[in-house]
Write an enzyme that holds these catalytic residues in place. Structure first.
Site, mmCIF file in Angstrom:
data_model
loop_
_atom_site.group_PDB
_atom_site.id
_atom_site.type_symbol
_atom_site.label_atom_id
_atom_site.label_comp_id
_atom_site.label_asym_id
_atom_site.label_seq_id
_atom_site.Cartn_x
_atom_site.Cartn_y
_atom_site.Cartn_z
ATOM 1 N N TYR A 269 -10.060 -10.209 -6.260
ATOM 2 C CA TYR A 269 -9.430 -9.957 -7.469
ATOM 3 C C TYR A 269 -9.896 -10.975 -8.513
ATOM 4 O O TYR A 269 -10.283 -10.716 -9.469
ATOM 5 C CB TYR A 269 -8.118 -10.354 -7.552
ATOM 6 C CG TYR A 269 -7.289 -9.057 -6.218
ATOM 7 C CD1 TYR A 269 -7.320 -7.618 -6.926
ATOM 8 C CD2 TYR A 269 -6.935 -9.193 -5.339
ATOM 9 C CE1 TYR A 269 -6.743 -6.646 -6.290
ATOM 10 C CE2 TYR A 269 -6.131 -8.405 -4.492
ATOM 11 C CZ TYR A 269 -6.182 -7.020 -4.928
ATOM 12 O OH TYR A 269 -5.642 -6.191 -3.990
ATOM 13 N N HIS B 184 -2.859 2.984 -6.075
ATOM 14 C CA HIS B 184 -3.624 1.993 -5.442
ATOM 15 C C HIS B 184 -3.607 0.570 -6.566
ATOM 16 O O HIS B 184 -3.693 -0.518 -6.472
ATOM 17 C CB HIS B 184 -4.888 1.904 -5.075
ATOM 18 C CG HIS B 184 -5.028 0.863 -3.628
ATOM 19 N ND1 HIS B 184 -4.345 0.826 -2.455
ATOM 20 C CD2 HIS B 184 -6.105 -0.124 -3.917
ATOM 21 C CE1 HIS B 184 -4.974 -0.444 -1.846
ATOM 22 N NE2 HIS B 184 -5.936 -0.903 -2.660
ATOM 23 N N ARG C 264 -1.009 -1.776 -6.900
ATOM 24 C CA ARG C 264 -1.383 -2.971 -6.111
ATOM 25 C C ARG C 264 -2.125 -4.004 -6.565
ATOM 26 O O ARG C 264 -1.962 -5.241 -6.672
ATOM 27 C CB ARG C 264 -1.827 -2.404 -4.565
ATOM 28 C CG ARG C 264 -1.928 -3.536 -3.536
ATOM 29 C CD ARG C 264 -2.565 -3.036 -2.269
ATOM 30 N NE ARG C 264 -3.224 -3.675 -1.535
ATOM 31 C CZ ARG C 264 -2.521 -4.354 -0.473
ATOM 32 N NH1 ARG C 264 -1.322 -4.500 -0.436
ATOM 33 N NH2 ARG C 264 -3.263 -5.220 0.390
ATOM 34 N N LYS D 7 -2.137 -1.926 7.957
ATOM 35 C CA LYS D 7 -3.518 -1.878 8.044
ATOM 36 C C LYS D 7 -3.817 -3.072 9.425
ATOM 37 O O LYS D 7 -3.381 -4.106 9.503
ATOM 38 C CB LYS D 7 -4.240 -2.225 6.986
ATOM 39 C CG LYS D 7 -5.584 -1.809 6.701
ATOM 40 C CD LYS D 7 -6.225 -2.218 5.457
ATOM 41 C CE LYS D 7 -7.829 -1.809 5.596
ATOM 42 N NZ LYS D 7 -8.280 -1.794 4.101
ATOM 43 N N HIS E 190 -3.338 -8.945 3.645
ATOM 44 C CA HIS E 190 -4.730 -9.062 3.830
ATOM 45 C C HIS E 190 -5.050 -9.977 5.048
ATOM 46 O O HIS E 190 -4.048 -10.755 5.625
ATOM 47 C CB HIS E 190 -5.424 -9.941 2.533
ATOM 48 C CG HIS E 190 -5.430 -9.067 1.466
ATOM 49 N ND1 HIS E 190 -5.490 -9.521 0.306
ATOM 50 C CD2 HIS E 190 -5.397 -7.534 1.238
ATOM 51 C CE1 HIS E 190 -5.578 -8.458 -0.712
ATOM 52 N NE2 HIS E 190 -5.530 -7.361 -0.003
ATOM 53 N N ARG F 296 0.848 -1.120 -0.106
ATOM 54 C CA ARG F 296 0.116 -0.191 -0.097
ATOM 55 C C ARG F 296 0.823 1.226 -0.033
ATOM 56 O O ARG F 296 1.869 1.218 0.591
ATOM 57 C CB ARG F 296 -0.951 0.050 1.409
ATOM 58 C CG ARG F 296 -1.848 -1.224 1.478
ATOM 59 C CD ARG F 296 -2.710 -1.203 2.691
ATOM 60 N NE ARG F 296 -3.520 -2.266 2.998
ATOM 61 C CZ ARG F 296 -3.182 -3.466 3.504
ATOM 62 N NH1 ARG F 296 -2.011 -3.657 3.915
ATOM 63 N NH2 ARG F 296 -3.902 -4.536 3.459
#
Length: 202
Positions: free
Chosen positions: A180, A137, A140, A63, A171, A38
């Site tokens: 995705y 982003h 990514r 995150k 994640h 990120r």
């Protein structure tokens, strides 16, 4: 983005009118494209977080408050070594321990990086006809999609590898990474082809 488009964006970023940003932005965009991290993770990196001898990068307090260490390709370490050498020549004593610094020697801020990315996309015309304006982003997303597409093409066990990609991207679980697969037509096509081949062989 295609590989050609990413190269064009980095070339355009390297033509910034100020010397230090012309060194910093190509390295920043390239790192994100090569690792899928990120923007906030990249701008928070300190010099000490990039272990170029071990080809490992430590991403701290990302995150959900998680930290992780990710291996990087030799080409990434080579680019970062070159960036650090050029950065130190331009700013021997920066005001922050940050890996990516601004023209003033302070830690590079995310909104400045966003503005530069918008500038180079406009300059190159990349995404001019897109429904949504290209964002950092999206680099990514590109990394994740290209990784998964490569797995489908090489015949690997995508389900078994998914937790690895999920951990690499930071994640919470593979469920987030599977997004995705549903969001990108190319991946849906490859998954369907894999299913058809499996059924034909059984």
């Amino acid at each position: 983005f295609t590989g050609q488009e990413i190269a064009a964006l980095m070339t355009a970023a390297g033509q910034h009118r100020w010397h230090l940003p012309a060194v910093t932005y190509p390295a920043l965009f390239g790192l994100i494209a090569a690792t899928g991290m990120r923007l906030s993770e990249a701008t928070r990196l300190d010099d000490a977080d990039a272990d170029l001898d071990e080809a490992m990068i430590t991403i701290r307090d990302s995150k959900y408050g998680k930290s992780r260490r990710i291996p990087v390709d030799a080409s990434v370490t080579a680019v970062l070594r070159d960036y650090l050498q050029r950065r130190r020549a331009l700013r021997p004593a920066p005001a922050a321990p940050a890996l990516f610094i601004s023209a003033y020697g302070t830690r590079l801020l995310g909104h400045h990086a966003d503005a530069e990315f918008r500038r180079v996309t406009i300059l190159t015309g990349i995404g001019a006809n897109a429904v949504n304006t290209p964002r950092i982003h999206d680099l990514r997303h590109t990394f994740a999609v290209r990784t998964m597409a490569g797995w489908y093409r090489d015949g690997g066990d995508v389900a078994a590898r998914m937790p690895l990609l999920s951990a690499y991207l930071g994640h919470v679980s593979p469920v987030s990474t599977y997004w995705y697969l549903h969001a990108v037509p190319e991946l849906l096509t490859l998954a369907a082809q894999r299913l058809e081949n499996t059924e034909a062989a059984s």
